[in-house]
Design a protein around this motif. Structure first.
Motif, short mmCIF file in Angstrom:
data_model
loop_
_atom_site.label_atom_id
_atom_site.label_comp_id
_atom_site.label_asym_id
_atom_site.label_seq_id
_atom_site.Cartn_x
_atom_site.Cartn_y
_atom_site.Cartn_z
N VAL A 79 0.80 -1.23 0.00
CA VAL A 79 0.00 0.00 0.00
C VAL A 79 0.83 1.28 0.00
CG1 VAL A 79 -2.02 -1.06 1.09
CG2 VAL A 79 -0.21 -0.08 2.53
N CYS A 80 2.14 1.18 0.23
CA CYS A 80 2.99 2.37 0.30
C CYS A 80 4.26 2.19 -0.53
CB CYS A 80 3.41 2.66 1.75
SG CYS A 80 2.09 3.22 2.82
N ASP A 81 4.74 3.29 -1.11
CA ASP A 81 6.03 3.28 -1.78
C ASP A 81 7.10 3.53 -0.73
OD1 ASP A 81 8.26 3.51 -3.34
OD2 ASP A 81 7.59 5.24 -4.48
N VAL A 124 -1.03 3.95 8.64
CA VAL A 124 -1.38 2.62 8.16
C VAL A 124 -1.58 1.70 9.36
CG1 VAL A 124 -0.74 0.63 6.75
CG2 VAL A 124 -0.09 2.94 6.02
N ALA A 125 -2.79 1.16 9.48
CA ALA A 125 -3.11 0.22 10.55
C ALA A 125 -3.03 -1.20 10.01
CB ALA A 125 -4.51 0.50 11.09
N TYR A 126 -2.26 -2.03 10.68
CA TYR A 126 -2.17 -3.46 10.36
C TYR A 126 -3.25 -4.18 11.16
CZ TYR A 126 2.70 -2.99 8.54
OH TYR A 126 3.85 -2.66 7.85
N LYS A 127 -4.05 -4.95 10.46
CA LYS A 127 -5.07 -5.73 11.15
C LYS A 127 -4.95 -7.20 10.75
CE LYS A 127 -7.35 -2.65 13.56
NZ LYS A 127 -7.58 -2.79 15.03
N LEU A 137 -10.32 13.49 13.73
CA LEU A 137 -8.87 13.56 13.91
C LEU A 137 -8.13 14.06 12.67
CD1 LEU A 137 -8.66 10.15 15.80
CD2 LEU A 137 -8.17 12.38 16.82
N GLY A 138 -8.88 14.33 11.60
CA GLY A 138 -8.28 14.91 10.40
C GLY A 138 -7.94 13.93 9.31
N GLY A 139 -8.42 12.70 9.44
CA GLY A 139 -8.06 11.67 8.46
C GLY A 139 -9.20 11.26 7.55
N LYS A 140 -8.84 10.52 6.50
CA LYS A 140 -9.82 9.97 5.58
C LYS A 140 -9.26 8.67 5.00
CE LYS A 140 -12.52 11.00 1.41
NZ LYS A 140 -12.78 12.00 0.34
N LEU A 141 -10.11 7.64 4.95
CA LEU A 141 -9.66 6.38 4.37
C LEU A 141 -9.29 6.57 2.91
CD1 LEU A 141 -9.29 3.27 4.63
CD2 LEU A 141 -11.65 3.05 3.81
N GLU A 142 -8.06 6.22 2.58
CA GLU A 142 -7.61 6.30 1.20
C GLU A 142 -7.75 4.96 0.49
OE1 GLU A 142 -4.28 8.93 -0.24
OE2 GLU A 142 -3.24 7.00 -0.26
N SER A 167 -5.01 -7.45 6.75
CA SER A 167 -5.55 -6.29 6.05
C SER A 167 -4.78 -5.04 6.48
CB SER A 167 -7.05 -6.12 6.31
OG SER A 167 -7.33 -6.02 7.69
N LEU A 168 -4.61 -4.13 5.53
CA LEU A 168 -3.94 -2.86 5.78
C LEU A 168 -4.91 -1.73 5.45
CD1 LEU A 168 -0.47 -3.58 4.09
CD2 LEU A 168 -0.95 -3.55 6.54
N TYR A 169 -5.09 -0.82 6.39
CA TYR A 169 -5.94 0.34 6.20
C TYR A 169 -5.06 1.58 6.10
CZ TYR A 169 -10.13 -2.35 7.39
OH TYR A 169 -11.15 -3.27 7.39
N VAL A 170 -5.19 2.33 5.02
CA VAL A 170 -4.38 3.53 4.80
C VAL A 170 -5.26 4.76 5.01
CG1 VAL A 170 -2.93 4.79 3.17
CG2 VAL A 170 -2.98 2.28 3.12
N ILE A 171 -4.93 5.54 6.04
CA ILE A 171 -5.67 6.74 6.38
C ILE A 171 -4.82 7.95 6.01
CG2 ILE A 171 -6.94 7.98 8.18
CD1 ILE A 171 -7.90 5.08 7.73
N ARG A 172 -5.31 8.77 5.10
CA ARG A 172 -4.59 9.97 4.68
C ARG A 172 -4.93 11.13 5.62
NH1 ARG A 172 -0.28 10.72 1.51
NH2 ARG A 172 -1.17 9.20 0.05
#
Length: 240
Positions: free
Chosen positions: A67-69, A173-176, A194-199, A214-219
């Motif tokens: 999910v990330c470079d 990024v939350a690891y679940k 908190l200023g985030g949004k699911l990307e 699962s990986l959740y990416v919050i921008r």
């Protein structure tokens, strides 16, 4: 002579598009050895078998590449790092990263410092303390490009711990290790506050296994209001 078989580990990483040098492989093996050595004195992990550590801790940590470079230089913080997963494993694989490892248990920080010194890793900062304290103004607030956490916590709680560390435009990024869709839906309000949004969200199994992740990416779209995180204990007791 290396008594450990690394073929499966290298194959697993190869399926993630990761190739390690001989020196990096040796670093991971020494990390494993120190993990087992120290685990006899302090509780670091219930997983100690070589093959399981390589897959369930090291490969799992490095799955962030989905999910990330991570090849770009980044300033990363691992909140509730425990025995260094995922932050220290990411540092070994991607040495260009600057990594901060935060944990509330001093003995774990002592272990991480010992591993960092043994492996001669540069640009690793270890911090003993609680996220609620170090995410305040004048500490480490909104300084990081990337925050990661494998800590076991409710999604709302984890977001309150982690998002305050992320600078605007950065990601958390939350690891679940389980299907967390219901948990995430209930955390939607907290993430927005908190200023985030699911990307994006990525669900998968670890290579050559049926181990679900699962990986959740919050921008981070805007600054976290100054009253968050709340004082120690509240995020866990009373999730947003």
């Amino acid at each position: 002579m290396n008594p450990y078989q690394t073929e499966q580990f290298q194959a697993d990483l190869g399926s993630l598009g990761i190739s390690l040098s001989h020196e990096q492989l040796i670093q991971f093996i020494r990390y494993y050895e120190m993990l087992v050595e120290w685990n006899g004195k302090i509780n670091l992990t219930a997983i100690t078998e070589y093959d399981e550590v390589m897959k369930k801790h090291f490969v799992d940590s490095l799955s962030l590449v989905k999910v990330c470079d991570v090849k770009k230089p980044a300033d990363l913080i691992d909140v509730g790092t425990g025995a260094g997963f995922p932050g220290l494993a990411l540092k070994i694989a991607f040495p260009q990263m600057k990594v901060t490892l935060l944990d509330s248990l001093h003995k774990r920080i002592q272990f991480l410092r010992a591993v960092t010194e043994e492996l001669e890793l540069e640009n690793v900062i270890t911090v003993h303390g609680r996220a609620e304290d170090f995410a305040k103004q004048g500490q480490l607030r909104e300084r990081f490009d990337l925050c990661v956490s494998r800590a076991v916590a409710n999604f709302s709680t984890l977001s309150e711990y982690c998002l305050p560390f992320v600078k605007k435009g950065g990601v958390f990024v939350a690891y679940k290790s389980e299907k967390a869709s219901d948990e995430f839906r209930s955390a939607g309000k907290a993430i927005q506050i908190l200023g985030g949004k699911l990307e994006k969200k990525r669900e998968f199994t670890l290579p050559d296994s049926d181990i679900y992740r699962s990986l959740y990416v919050i921008r981070k779209e805007k600054a976290t209001p100054g009253k968050y995180p709340r004082k120690a204990g509240l995020p866990g007791k009373e999730p947003l």
